[in-house]
Design an enzyme around this catalytic site. Structure first.
Site, PDB file in Angstrom:
ATOM      1  N   LYS A 164      17.601  25.471  29.943  1.00 45.08           N
ATOM      2  CA  LYS A 164      18.382  26.656  30.312  1.00 45.08           C
ATOM      3  C   LYS A 164      18.408  27.541  29.066  1.00 45.08           C
ATOM      4  CE  LYS A 164      22.673  28.195  32.472  1.00 45.08           C
ATOM      5  NZ  LYS A 164      22.645  29.476  31.790  1.00 45.08           N
TER       6      LYS A 164
ATOM      7  N   ARG B 241      19.367  42.017  34.998  1.00 41.91           N
ATOM      8  CA  ARG B 241      20.041  41.489  36.175  1.00 41.91           C
ATOM      9  C   ARG B 241      21.151  42.424  36.661  1.00 41.91           C
ATOM     10  NH1 ARG B 241      22.867  35.742  36.256  1.00 41.91           N
ATOM     11  NH2 ARG B 241      24.723  36.857  35.684  1.00 41.91           N
TER      12      ARG B 241
ATOM     13  N   LYS C  36      16.230  22.116  39.523  1.00 37.27           N
ATOM     14  CA  LYS C  36      15.821  22.800  40.761  1.00 37.27           C
ATOM     15  C   LYS C  36      15.136  21.802  41.686  1.00 37.27           C
ATOM     16  CE  LYS C  36      15.007  26.954  38.054  1.00 37.27           C
ATOM     17  NZ  LYS C  36      14.036  27.792  37.366  1.00 37.27           N
TER      18      LYS C  36
ATOM     19  N   CYS D 215      22.864  36.021 -16.107  1.00 35.80           N
ATOM     20  CA  CYS D 215      23.938  35.369 -15.347  1.00 35.80           C
ATOM     21  C   CYS D 215      23.490  33.987 -14.863  1.00 35.80           C
ATOM     22  CB  CYS D 215      24.333  36.226 -14.149  1.00 35.80           C
ATOM     23  SG  CYS D 215      25.482  35.389 -13.050  1.00 35.80           S
TER      24      CYS D 215
HETATM   25  S1  IVH Z   1      16.689  29.965  37.575  1.00 36.13           S
HETATM   26  C1  IVH Z   1      18.249  31.481  41.578  1.00 36.13           C
HETATM   27  N1  IVH Z   1      15.928  28.848  35.331  1.00 36.13           N
HETATM   28  O1  IVH Z   1      20.842  31.063  33.618  1.00 36.13           O
HETATM   29  C2  IVH Z   1      17.875  30.825  40.312  1.00 36.13           C
HETATM   30  N2  IVH Z   1      17.726  30.394  35.247  1.00 36.13           N
HETATM   31  O2  IVH Z   1      23.480  30.576  34.694  1.00 36.13           O
HETATM   32  C3  IVH Z   1      17.880  31.746  39.197  1.00 36.13           C
HETATM   33  N3  IVH Z   1      18.594  30.778  32.991  1.00 36.13           N
HETATM   34  O3  IVH Z   1      20.894  33.871  35.700  1.00 36.13           O
HETATM   35  C4  IVH Z   1      17.851  31.236  37.866  1.00 36.13           C
HETATM   36  N4  IVH Z   1      17.225  29.421  31.943  1.00 36.13           N
HETATM   37  O4  IVH Z   1      19.708  34.029  33.402  1.00 36.13           O
HETATM   38  C5  IVH Z   1      16.783  29.702  35.903  1.00 36.13           C
HETATM   39  N5  IVH Z   1      15.115  27.786  33.401  1.00 36.13           N
HETATM   40  C6  IVH Z   1      15.958  28.652  33.990  1.00 36.13           C
HETATM   41  C7  IVH Z   1      16.927  29.361  33.250  1.00 36.13           C
HETATM   42  C8  IVH Z   1      17.797  30.231  33.921  1.00 36.13           C
HETATM   43  C9  IVH Z   1      18.224  30.275  31.799  1.00 36.13           C
HETATM   44  C10 IVH Z   1      19.713  31.731  33.159  1.00 36.13           C
HETATM   45  C11 IVH Z   1      19.445  32.852  34.129  1.00 36.13           C
HETATM   46  C12 IVH Z   1      20.474  32.666  35.190  1.00 36.13           C
HETATM   47  C13 IVH Z   1      21.556  31.935  34.445  1.00 36.13           C
HETATM   48  C14 IVH Z   1      22.458  31.188  35.394  1.00 36.13           C
END
Ligand code: IVH
Length: 674
Positions: free
Chosen positions: A119, A140, A298, A437
């Site tokens: 993430k 976004r 996912k 110094c």
């Molecule tokens: S998928 C519908 N994959 O985290 C699915 N998001 O807390 C959409 N993010 O809005 C997101 N790394 O900005 C996805 N590997 C990743 C991600 C990721 C960071 C962010 C993204 C999202 C937010 C949600």
């Protein structure tokens, strides 16, 4: 019958919404959060729990059903073809198991295939391609409409501007598609930005995420470009639909299309493997070149994703597992000043020691007086600090003013040598200009000995302090005149370690010219510039007598760097120092190179990771002995990337660009080949 909500609950819910709206505005619109993400998440969870207990109080405008902030003025707003939703969060492995149970129960399957991926802690962006070209980049925003930031995203080098038709064909994709991903800044780029800001007296950024988000949402794209942002792709759409049967296919296709996508994702069979992945990366994330704040999980099969669908806020087929935030609050016990190599005084907050993500933090740089004023921090205040990766912790903000708070003032005299401090009105830096110094001397010695400079192991701050305080060493050339008796007499120095240190100092004489140039600590000359200069000039003497025009002829050396080099060598004390280093046995030259063959003529090599049979410098030397070139960065022009153990981002880059990758033994075979 459901009981009516008491007035106190209504009030509490309204209060929480107010707070959340305020913090969302600070975070999403102003890029200037007042509280930690963890504190924000706690408020949100509290509101969610209350609303779950009193569903009649849920309103369509509650922050719990909303995604982000409102777009700012100054950019055109664009409607997303498909909403850019957020993700539900899980803060425990139990919550992950609940997610898995929900998925399994809705689908009626025993085990689900998941993809676990990083993430990324940045700003999400949608990129639209038509005719194989990047036509639009949109933030976004509030999830439904975002801001058109096309000129800005075009400056991000990891975002391809044009697709290779063959690559599209190979990935079985049409020329119109959308890619979503995260814009972020590496720790290195962030540190470099703040160092630059420190030098020029610019605003200091609190963390990489905010500086990346700010850079995408500025009206001047040249600012975006200067921030060196990165983009990681994680989602692909064609006609608003996922074009492959599996998410892993999308990740593969994104790679083929030359997007930067993490290689660290994993196909997990069931939730236990997902949890093992989260655990594994919790320990390893510290070492990543960028910040991740969790793991996104996912469902791999697109058909199952479609079957599960979405809630108003987030997909039911994905969840974000969040790592505990590496932020904490603590008290500033004192603010001291440190004298740097250039004599600049840096205020440092001495903190009540506090654990931040498993590491005890007891000090944090405040960079300069402007930053102290911007933060409004005083001795006795409680501050919020953040630690990301292995970089030095930053003070984010004052959360509570101390009762008997005391303002910090820059001392009028150097805390080390007591000479008067110089400060030019309108400039940020306060400097000790006394060349003798001891603090400056110590910092210069530490820089000279550091790993990327002359790499003198064992010459740490305790030893340097003593060497300077006892008058044994005044500058780096004195190191080469040290006797064993001098070193043994130091505190905490056994005979064996004294010998080791002297051997290390002796060994440093064999360092490359590039390292020596960097080690001298010439203003604006970093490692990379040292390397470029060493490739151009055959000795330090030649560099020292170069004119500005000659210096500017070196690729990547601009007028400022050239002027700084000339200034350094025009200083008689510095010229003297070089003579003394030379006499002491430190005179690396590039001329001595033996020419063995011309077989690598026109070929460029990059080395990454640890090699088993030689150092990277030695391997580079071999390449040059055969007429080849060695570079520090991978580009399309690179012919070979030689990969050792624990390779870094250069390996990723090589794979992305399709550059030939060699193992050490393949490199050896190439060396031996006729
Ligand atoms: S998928 C519908 N994959 O985290 C699915 N998001 O807390 C959409 N993010 O809005 C997101 N790394 O900005 C996805 N590997 C990743 C991600 C990721 C960071 C962010 C993204 C999202 C937010 C949600």
């Amino acid at each position: 019958m459901a009981k009516a909500a008491p007035a106190s609950i209504r009030k509490e819910i309204e209060g929480l919404r107010e707070k959340l709206r305020h913090h969302e505005y600070r975070y999403y619109v102003l890029d200037d959060p007042e509280i930690s993400d963890a504190a924000y998440d706690r408020l949100m969870q509290k509101l969610q729990a209350l609303e779950a207990g009193y569903p009649e109080l849920v309103t369509p405008d509650s922050p719990t059903v909303r995604v982000g902030g409102t777009p700012r003025d100054g950019f055109q707003t664009v409607q997303h073809a498909r909403a850019m939703l957020s993700l539900d969060n899980a803060f425990s492995y139990d919550a992950l198991r609940d997610f898995d149970r929900r998925v399994r129960e809705s689908i009626g399957k025993e085990k689900i295939e998941y993809i676990a991926e990083h993430k990324f802690d940045g700003l999400s962006i949608s990129l639209q391609y038509a005719g194989g070209r990047l036509v639009r980049g949109v933030t976004r925003g509030d999830g439904t409409t975002g801001e058109d930031v096309t000129p800005n995203v075009k400056t991000i080098r990891s975002i391809p501007l044009q697709m290779d038709a063959a690559a599209l064909k190979k990935a079985k994709l049409p020329s119109v598609f959308e890619v979503r991903g995260e814009v972020l800044m590496t720790h290195k780029a962030f540190e470099a930005l703040n160092r630059q800001q420190e030098l020029t007296g610019g605003k200091i950024f609190v963390n990489a995420r905010n500086s990346a988000a700010g850079a995408v949402r500025v009206l001047d794209p040249s600012i975006t470009a200067a921030r060196r942002l990165d983009f990681f792709a994680y989602y692909l759409f064609v006609d608003g639909k996922v074009p492959f049967p599996k998410h892993s296919d999308s990740l593969g296709a994104l790679k083929q299309l030359r997007f930067r996508a993490s290689d660290d994702w994993k196909l997990c069979h069931g939730i236990d493997e997902v949890i093992a992945y989260c655990d594994d990366w919790d320990a390893k994330r510290e070492k990543l070149p960028y910040e991740i704040d969790g793991v996104v999980i996912k469902v791999n099969a697109t058909a199952i994703q479609n079957e599960l669908g979405f809630t108003a806020k987030a997909p039911r087929w994905a969840i974000a597992f969040k790592y505990p935030a590496r932020q904490e609050t603590t008290v500033v016990n004192d603010i001291i000043v440190q004298v740097g190599r250039t004599g600049a005084l840096t205020p440092v907050a001495m903190l009540e020691p506090v654990q931040v993500g498993g590491v005890t933090v007891s000090r944090s740089t405040l960079h300069n007086m402007d930053e102290v004023e911007r933060l409004g921090v005083q001795i006795g205040d409680t501050v919020l600090i953040e630690r990301a990766g292995e970089v030095i912790p930053h003070v984010l903000k004052v959360v509570k003013e101390g009762k008997n708070r005391k303002p910090f003032r820059m001392p009028r005299h150097c805390p080390e040598c007591h000479s008067a401090i110089h400060h030019v009105d309108g400039e940020v830096a306060y400097r000790c200009v006394n060349a003798a110094c001891p603090a400056k001397r110590k910092e210069s010695l530490l820089h000279y000995a550091s790993r990327h400079a002359m790499n003198i192991d064992g010459l740490g701050d305790k030893i340097v302090d003593q060497l300077v305080d006892k008058g044994l060493v005044k500058d780096v050339a004195d190191l080469y005149a040290l006797k064993e008796d001098d070193v043994v007499a130091l505190d905490r120095m056994a005979e064996k370690s004294a010998q080791n240190l002297l051997e290390e100092i002796e060994g440093s004489k064999k360092c490359s010219l590039a390292r020596l140039i960097y080690a001298l600590g010439i203003f604006s000359v970093g490692e990379r510039t040292g390397q470029l200069l060493a490739e151009h000039f055959s000795s330090l003497e030649e560099l020292a007598s170069a004119k500005e025009e000659q210096l500017e002829a070196v690729h990547e050396v601009g007028p400022k760097v050239a002027a700084s080099i000339v200034e350094f060598f025009s200083e008689p004390a510095n010229r003297q120092l070089i003579k003394r280093l030379n006499r002491g046995g430190v005179h690396p030259t590039a001329e001595k190179r033996e020419v063995k063959s011309e077989k690598f003529r026109g070929k460029s090599f990059v080395f990454t990771g640890g090699l088993a049979n030689r150092s990277r410098e030695e391997a580079g030397e071999l390449v040059q002995q055969h007429g080849g070139k060695v570079s520090g960065t991978v580009s399309k022009k690179t012919d070979y990337v030689v990969v050792g153990t624990d390779p870094g981002s250069k390996y990723e880059k090589a794979k992305e660009l399709g550059v030939t990758i060699l193992t050490e033994s393949e490199f050896e075979r190439l060396l031996e080949a006729k």
